[in-house]
Write an enzyme that holds these catalytic residues in place. Structure first.
Site, PDB file in Angstrom:
ATOM      1  N   THR A  46       2.717  -3.830 -12.891  1.00  0.00           N
ATOM      2  CA  THR A  46       2.007  -4.295 -11.705  1.00  0.00           C
ATOM      3  C   THR A  46       0.517  -4.050 -11.921  1.00  0.00           C
ATOM      4  O   THR A  46       0.099  -3.555 -12.963  1.00  0.00           O
ATOM      5  CB  THR A  46       2.478  -3.556 -10.439  1.00  0.00           C
ATOM      6  OG1 THR A  46       1.903  -2.227 -10.426  1.00  0.00           O
ATOM      7  CG2 THR A  46       3.994  -3.433 -10.398  1.00  0.00           C
ATOM      8  N   CYS A  47      -0.266  -4.357 -10.907  1.00  0.00           N
ATOM      9  CA  CYS A  47      -1.707  -4.170 -11.036  1.00  0.00           C
ATOM     10  C   CYS A  47      -2.087  -2.689 -11.088  1.00  0.00           C
ATOM     11  O   CYS A  47      -3.184  -2.346 -11.535  1.00  0.00           O
ATOM     12  CB  CYS A  47      -2.441  -4.853  -9.890  1.00  0.00           C
ATOM     13  SG  CYS A  47      -2.009  -4.241  -8.257  1.00  0.00           S
ATOM     14  N   ASN A  48      -1.190  -1.813 -10.634  1.00  0.00           N
ATOM     15  CA  ASN A  48      -1.523  -0.395 -10.581  1.00  0.00           C
ATOM     16  C   ASN A  48      -0.733   0.466 -11.549  1.00  0.00           C
ATOM     17  O   ASN A  48      -0.967   1.676 -11.617  1.00  0.00           O
ATOM     18  CB  ASN A  48      -1.283   0.153  -9.162  1.00  0.00           C
ATOM     19  CG  ASN A  48      -2.177  -0.497  -8.148  1.00  0.00           C
ATOM     20  OD1 ASN A  48      -3.342  -0.729  -8.416  1.00  0.00           O
ATOM     21  ND2 ASN A  48      -1.629  -0.824  -6.993  1.00  0.00           N
ATOM     22  N   ARG A  49       0.219  -0.126 -12.282  1.00  0.00           N
ATOM     23  CA  ARG A  49       1.041   0.702 -13.161  1.00  0.00           C
ATOM     24  C   ARG A  49       1.746  -0.130 -14.219  1.00  0.00           C
ATOM     25  O   ARG A  49       1.986  -1.327 -14.041  1.00  0.00           O
ATOM     26  CB  ARG A  49       2.071   1.495 -12.361  1.00  0.00           C
ATOM     27  CG  ARG A  49       3.179   0.686 -11.721  1.00  0.00           C
ATOM     28  CD  ARG A  49       4.114   1.581 -10.910  1.00  0.00           C
ATOM     29  NE  ARG A  49       3.376   2.314  -9.891  1.00  0.00           N
ATOM     30  CZ  ARG A  49       3.134   3.625  -9.945  1.00  0.00           C
ATOM     31  NH1 ARG A  49       3.585   4.324 -10.968  1.00  0.00           N
ATOM     32  NH2 ARG A  49       2.440   4.219  -9.001  1.00  0.00           N
ATOM     33  N   GLU A 116       2.580   0.943   0.650  1.00  0.00           N
ATOM     34  CA  GLU A 116       2.437  -0.518   0.517  1.00  0.00           C
ATOM     35  C   GLU A 116       3.779  -1.131   0.118  1.00  0.00           C
ATOM     36  O   GLU A 116       4.569  -0.536  -0.605  1.00  0.00           O
ATOM     37  CB  GLU A 116       1.345  -0.871  -0.489  1.00  0.00           C
ATOM     38  CG  GLU A 116       1.569  -0.344  -1.904  1.00  0.00           C
ATOM     39  CD  GLU A 116       2.203  -1.357  -2.825  1.00  0.00           C
ATOM     40  OE1 GLU A 116       2.449  -2.482  -2.371  1.00  0.00           O
ATOM     41  OE2 GLU A 116       2.458  -1.012  -3.983  1.00  0.00           O
ATOM     42  N   ALA A 196      -1.444 -14.229  -2.465  1.00  0.00           N
ATOM     43  CA  ALA A 196      -2.257 -15.198  -1.730  1.00  0.00           C
ATOM     44  C   ALA A 196      -1.719 -15.394  -0.318  1.00  0.00           C
ATOM     45  O   ALA A 196      -2.487 -15.464   0.651  1.00  0.00           O
ATOM     46  CB  ALA A 196      -2.293 -16.531  -2.474  1.00  0.00           C
TER      47      ALA A 196
END
Length: 439
Positions: A46-49, A116, A196
């Site tokens: 993901t964007c964080n991990r 989240e 989006a």
């Protein structure tokens, strides 16, 4: 055994995470193909991990080290990120701690914004991708299915999701200090994926009404029709970006979709764009939610533009609401404990199966003798009942010992009392039989 090789916003820079997030589709197959002792692999990116969950054949010497080696080599082959680049930026989790870690990740406890909701879907999709690639395993299936169940339990029984905010909403909250009236804002959204859609909802909650959408993949018209937006064709993209007060990018493309050159090239919209007004008042704000990054850092050098990226958003993540977090961690810990108990019980299953098979062989021999003496069925019925009663206590006790971490005692006792040699190969074969019956 299970291992997890994890690099997250807690251990690695966003630049490194960005590099790890590209071309990840081949990583799980590469891990699985590394050695016969690798039973399966699932990759969550993901964007964080970035996390690789790997099941290893536990009897193999240094199985954990082999699993880590397989993961690092696969990462290098797929993304070009070497083990040296990763040094100090990842952690290795082994054994029972893996379940608690994944359950916490899936529940949003390890996210930039605690609670989240996007991560739960990403975890589910990681398992589906592994299934499609043929890289999952029975234990990884069990692990990821329990993770989804735990996430739902946290969501339904705690206030965690209300305590945290999604990455999108946090970004817009941070933008509030720079925006006086959302209703007059000219917004350009770049991207048409799930982020989006969440961004559109968050923008409207803040009062934004003038929203256009562009898509590097050409899907802007369909997305705009579904969400009541104005589509921006590729030919009008630079003009729309130049005239927008707020540009939000959230695409999965592996190259920047916005740069200083693009913003400087725009400014004269064609009539079909139908943007009200030909100039932009005030400073432009660009929010980059993409990973890999969607916006070239040179945008921040423009005199009339501010850039808010994931690194900045992470630094401004809100303080956790401790009560909700504590409640959620208790749910996660309980779920991990139940997962471990079930796993321990499964670990002695081969010994129990071997004992039952031995008793069954003796039983059938005695029943055959009884039939030869003219038994009318009453002796057979009594023998089968007796065997069932006698097996009950050893079975229950074996599970209790396994839960206490004394599974080896079960194997030793059965070997000593009945002369049954349940070696590693026989244990795996017996466990496979038990698993097939359980499906």
């Amino acid at each position: 055994m299970l291992i997890c090789v994890t690099a997250s916003h807690k251990t690695a820079s966003f630049e490194l995470l960005e590099r790890l997030s590209t071309r990840t589709a081949s990583i799980a197959p590469l891990i699985s193909a590394h050695d016969d002792c690798v039973q399966g692999a699932v990759v969550v990116a993901t964007c964080n991990r970035f996390e690789a969950y790997v099941e290893m054949d536990e009897p193999v010497t240094a199985a954990g080290a082999v699993g880590v080696e397989a993961t690092l080599l696969a990462i290098t082959s797929a993304t070009g990120v070497s083990a040296t680049d990763l040094d100090g930026s990842y952690e290795v989790i082994e054994g029972g701690a893996v379940a608690e870690h994944l359950f916490a990740v899936a529940s949003g406890l390890e996210s930039v914004v605690v609670g989240e909701g996007e991560i739960a879907g990403q975890v589910r999709r990681a398992l589906l991708e592994a299934r499609a690639q043929g890289t999952t395993s029975r234990e990884l299936e069990r692990l990821f299915q329990r993770a989804s169940e735990t996430q739902r339990g946290v969501k339904n029984s705690t206030a965690l999701t209300r305590a945290g905010r999604s990455l999108v909403r946090l970004a817009l909250d941070l933008a509030d200090s720079r925006i006086t009236d959302w209703s007059t804002l000219r917004v350009l959204l770049v991207g048409t994926g799930s982020y989006a859609a969440a961004t559109v909802a968050a923008l409207r909650d803040h009062g934004a009404a003038d929203i256009s959408v562009a898509s590097p993949s050409g899907r802007e018209a369909a997305f705009a029709a579904r969400h009541g937006l104005r589509p921006v064709a590729a030919a009008d993209y630079a003009d729309a970006a130049s005239l927008a007060d707020l540009v939000i990018t959230c695409t999965s493309v592996e190259r920047p979709v916005l740069s200083a050159a693009v913003l400087q090239a725009g400014g004269a919209p064609d009539p079909p764009l139908a943007i009200a007004g030909a100039t932009r008042a005030g400073r432009r704000l660009v929010i980059d939610l993409g990973l890999p990054r969607n916006v070239d850092p040179d945008v921040a050098g423009l005199p009339d533009t501010d850039l808010l990226d994931l690194e900045t958003i992470r630094l401004h993540a809100p303080v956790e609401e401790l009560q909700a977090t504590d409640d959620a961690r208790r749910v996660v810990a309980d779920a991990a404990a139940r997962f471990a108990v079930t796993g321990e019980r499964r670990s002695v299953a081969p010994a129990v199966v071997a004992l039952r098979a031995h008793v069954s062989t003796v039983l059938e021999a005695e029943i055959a003798r009884a039939r030869g003496r003219g038994d009318d069925g009453s002796v057979e019925q009594a023998l089968r009942h007796l065997a069932g009663v006698l097996m009950h206590t050893p079975t229950v006790r074996a599970h209790q010992l396994a839960e206490e971490g004394r599974g080896d005692d079960v194997f030793a006792a059965i070997s000593a009392l009945f002369g049954l040699d349940v070696d590693a190969d026989a244990a795996r074969a017996a466990a496979a039989v038990v698993d097939q019956r359980a499906v």
